[in-house]
Design an enzyme around this catalytic site. Structure first.
Site, PDB file in Angstrom:
ATOM      1  N   GLU A 165    -109.568   4.456  32.674  1.00 58.96           N
ATOM      2  CA  GLU A 165    -110.387   3.998  33.915  1.00 58.96           C
ATOM      3  C   GLU A 165    -109.557   4.352  35.131  1.00 58.96           C
ATOM      4  OE1 GLU A 165    -113.096   1.169  31.511  1.00 58.96           O
ATOM      5  OE2 GLU A 165    -111.121   0.404  32.216  1.00 58.96           O
ATOM      6  N   GLU A 200    -105.153   0.413  -0.572  1.00 61.97           N
ATOM      7  CA  GLU A 200    -104.159   0.208   0.340  1.00 61.97           C
ATOM      8  C   GLU A 200    -104.381  -0.114   1.475  1.00 61.97           C
ATOM      9  OE1 GLU A 200    -102.842   4.175  -0.808  1.00 61.97           O
ATOM     10  OE2 GLU A 200    -102.254   4.353   1.305  1.00 61.97           O
ATOM     11  N   LYS A 205    -113.666   0.358   6.405  1.00 61.92           N
ATOM     12  CA  LYS A 205    -113.207  -0.152   7.736  1.00 61.92           C
ATOM     13  C   LYS A 205    -113.309  -1.767   7.953  1.00 61.92           C
ATOM     14  CE  LYS A 205    -111.657   1.954  10.783  1.00 61.92           C
ATOM     15  NZ  LYS A 205    -112.036   3.180  11.492  1.00 61.92           N
ATOM     16  N   CYS A 212    -133.132  12.029  37.680  1.00 58.28           N
ATOM     17  CA  CYS A 212    -131.670  12.127  37.457  1.00 58.28           C
ATOM     18  C   CYS A 212    -130.873  11.666  38.391  1.00 58.28           C
ATOM     19  CB  CYS A 212    -131.257  13.587  36.990  1.00 58.28           C
ATOM     20  SG  CYS A 212    -129.591  13.857  36.808  1.00 58.28           S
ATOM     21  N   CYS A 262    -128.521  14.891  40.020  1.00 57.59           N
ATOM     22  CA  CYS A 262    -129.370  16.195  40.602  1.00 57.59           C
ATOM     23  C   CYS A 262    -130.872  15.837  41.024  1.00 57.59           C
ATOM     24  CB  CYS A 262    -129.515  17.288  39.851  1.00 57.59           C
ATOM     25  SG  CYS A 262    -130.694  17.073  38.231  1.00 57.59           S
TER      26      CYS A 262
END
Ligand code: IVH
Length: 703
Positions: free
Chosen positions: A47, A128, A328, A422, A425
């Site tokens: 950032e 593992e 996970k 948008c 643009c």
């Protein structure tokens, strides 16, 4: 609600630019102070870099507003000399993920089905911990450590031999007798917690930057050009896999890893062998419970099929093995305030709301942005600006906002109004109707197409991404800067960068962060990509729904870019053979097929691809494929296969360069029919397509 900073520099008015530059300079100075003097950064390095790049881009365009002593005044760091490259003899793969017990069950079931095992056949796995570090490959020849490399993109890594040799856990010579001539050991380089804290304390004392987490510390320490620095960093290594080997000392995963130990490696003491899904899940629970007490970071449990002959048969799909999966651990969460919502415009024009958060540490990393996906998601979660929210990070994925903490509301919170134009643009942003339904698509898209600078930049970033052209020295950041400076507007421009630079006044070499050497390296890296694998090239185009796997399928099917383009143009006619062929590719469904055809129906896409192809040459998929008797042939499987499962048969055929289709047509070369074959067999007979039994097929491909 769009933040001024999401407006492209080229479109900013002078007054807006001046104000933004002053704000940015002040903000960056505050971050510098927090980082260097107070050692309490509140934003991530990425950032920080983004803010700095933004300032520099502004200064480039409006040098008259340059802030004295500001970010533009600092001398850029000298470009790093580079590490040498190592081409991995066997690719270094990544792992597929399982997020819950059901995924683990599906994995075991998939393996059984692929191998045609019955419920009674034993199927053992190793289980593992998944170590949260970075992987490395160590090549031993005649027992001697010759080369050590990072994973890199999986095919080519960096030569960090000298650095790896400084790690105590890595033997320079393998112990034991009967060591195979070539033996590549792979595993994870990591830093233990206490070493990480001690290192950070030392860094702090010396006024040097601290690391966000042990993984970053390990990566930063290994990638030092001066190996005496690496030697001073307490790195460790667990061995858990292998690459090219001229012989293996055992017939199971478990067996090989045990031999690793005898050879002088550290292996993870929690590894065990299990034979049922229940046991896998039990081990996962046990390791999960121990997580907080372990001296190093782990982020899941890895299961691997134990028998190596099974691993061999299972092979790979895309870049992960079919015989392993990472289960996970649930994501780490934290609570913070949602200060605002920004809108980002992506490669396909999608408007994505991004949560601006009061910075908070989640799982060792400071988070200040998180994705909110789309407007329905904001409504569904009932999130208001000003809310306290729960944020989570799951592995490397972008942080997410889970939902608001309604109890903490004060009444000051307000609703977010999603823009209908948008923010970059100004084009209309609309939600399209989903085909065949009266429901609106979840995503609002900018209709500006390539005239929208945000979309153009995102497409360029995708073009140079890892699975795309992957040009060294040309990442997302550089592309953004080059776009802003008008050096690159579309993919073909990348290949003109060098000749254009010759004609420009603002030479690349004079830009901050660049220099003669790095510019030369960049141009060389670009030149090297004038010949590019067809699958990478197709992926790089950024066609909606076409990921790396689909790109490979298309490359295999069409063989060249010219043929691919021609067929896709013909396929615009839905009654054409080309359209039928595209849909017959096993693994390509209707939505994907339509997205591809639509892409080539757009004039500006065709034009951009045309210009690109004037600059590059496509290399068809692996020449090795062409030596097999079925290379380039289109094969269809039907009926029951008795010697292997359908997916194993398909994978084998594809690995020999054949295309596997789902239906029989005049284009089919071979139909492999097992018992119970029906309409496909009939159609093949009508069309005079060669038909083989499973036995005959196996004989043809060499058993
Ligand atoms: S096996 C062919 N085992 O996870 C499979 N990987 O997502 C090779 N990792 O790049 C990997 N602990 O850096 C394996 N016990 C473990 C692991 C492990 C961590 C990492 C490794 C790999 C990534 C795959």
């Amino acid at each position: 609600m769009s933040n001024a900073r999401s407006i492209e520099v080229a479109f900013l008015s002078k007054t807006a630019a001046k104000k933004e530059m002053m704000d940015l300079a002040a903000e960056l100075a505050a971050h510098d102070k927090r980082y260097h003097q107070e050692d309490a950064p509140v934003i991530s390095d990425a950032e920080y870099d983004a803010l700095r790049q933004r300032y520099l881009a502004l200064e480039e365009r409006f040098p008259e507003f340059a802030v004295k002593g500001g970010p533009g005044d600092k001398v850029g760091a000298a470009p790093l000399e580079k590490f040498g490259k190592v081409k991995h003899a066997k690719s270094m793969l990544s792992l597929d993920n399982a997020f819950d017990d059901g995924d683990v069950e599906d994995f075991a079931e998939r393996v059984r089905r692929f191998l045609s095992l019955s419920d009674k056949d034993e199927l053992a796995f190793t289980a593992e911990p998944k170590i949260d570090g970075l992987s490395a490959s160590l090549r031993y020849e005649k027992g001697e450590l010759i080369t050590g490399a990072t994973r890199g993109d999986g095919q080519v890594g960096e030569d960090v031999t000298q650095n790896l040799k400084t790690i105590g856990d890595i033997p320079h010579r393998l112990k034991g007798k009967n060591i195979p001539d070539v033996f590549e050991v792979r595993g994870e380089v990591y830093m233990a917690h206490e070493d990480f804290f001690a290192l950070n304390a030392r860094q702090e004392k010396e006024g040097k930057p601290v690391f966000a987490n042990p993984r970053n510390a390990a990566a930063g320490s290994l990638r030092q050009l001066d190996s005496s620095i690496t030697a001073s960093r307490p790195l460790r290594f667990f061995a858990y896999a292998w690459g090219e080997v001229s012989g293996l000392p055992a017939e199971t995963q478990f067996g090989v890893i045990e031999v690793f130990k005898e050879m002088g490696f550290q292996i993870n003491p929690l590894m065990q062998r299990v034979t049922t899904v229940e046991e896998m899940i039990k081990v996962y629970g046990k390791i999960g419970d121990m997580r907080a007490t372990l001296s190093y970071d782990i982020d899941g449990v890895v299961y691997k099929v134990d028998r190596l002959d099974y691993q061999e048969r299972l092979g790979f799909v895309s870049r992960s093995p079919r015989w392993a999966i990472a289960h996970k651990f649930p994501p780490e969460q934290a609570m913070t305030v949602l200060e605002d919502i920004d809108i980002q415009v992506g490669r396909t024009g999608a408007l994505t709301p991004v949560a601006k958060l009061r910075p908070v540490t989640v799982g060792g990393v400071v988070v200040s942005n998180a994705t909110l996906h789309n407007e329905d998601e904001i409504a569904r979660k009932g999130i208001l600006i000003g809310d306290w929210v729960i944020v989570q990070r799951a592995g490397d994925v972008i942080p997410q906002v889970v939902g608001p903490v309604k109890d903490k509301r004060t009444g000051e919170e307000r609703e977010f109004e999603f823009p209908t134009s948008c923010p970059v643009c100004g084009s209309h942003a609309v939600r399209e109707h989903r085909e065949g339904s009266d429901k609106l698509d979840a995503v609002r898209r900018c209709e500006g197409g390539l005239t929208c600078p945000a979309q153009a930049v995102e497409r360029l970033k995708h073009f140079v991404s890892r699975e795309g052209l992957d040009i060294e020295g040309l990442g997302a950041k550089q592309v953004e800067a080059f776009y802003t400076e008008g050096r690159i507007k579309e993919p073909a421009d990348i290949f003109k960068l060098q000749s254009d630079d010759g004609a420009r006044e603002d030479k690349l070499a004079d830009k901050e962060g660049w220099g003669e050497t790095s510019v030369r390296n960049l141009f060389a890296a670009i030149e090297a990509r004038r010949e590019v694998d067809l699958d990478r090239l197709i992926f790089a185009l950024g066609i909606r729904h076409v990921g790396a796997t689909t790109a490979r399928l298309l490359a295999r099917t069409y063989g060249s870019m010219a043929e691919f383009i021609q067929q896709m143009e013909l396929a615009a006619d839905r009654s054409s053979e080309a359209w039928a062929d595209l849909n017959a590719i096993d693994g390509i469904g209707l939505i994907v097929a339509e997205a591809i055809v639509e892409f080539f129906a757009e004039g500006h896409n065709r034009e951009a691809v045309g210009k690109l192809m004037a600059e590059v040459r496509d290399i068809p998929l692996a020449a090795a494929d062409l030596s097999s008797p079925v290379a380039g042939k289109t094969v269809v499987f039907t009926g029951k296969l008795e010697l292997m499962s359908r997916s194993e048969a398909k994978a084998r055929a594809e690995s020999l360069g054949a295309k596997v289709a789902g239906s029989v047509s005049a284009k089919t070369d071979i139909l492999v029919a097992g018992p119970g074959a029906g309409s496909k067999l009939k159609k093949a007979a009508e069309l005079g397509v060669e038909t083989l039994t499973e036995d005959e097929w196996l004989k043809l491909i060499g058993g």
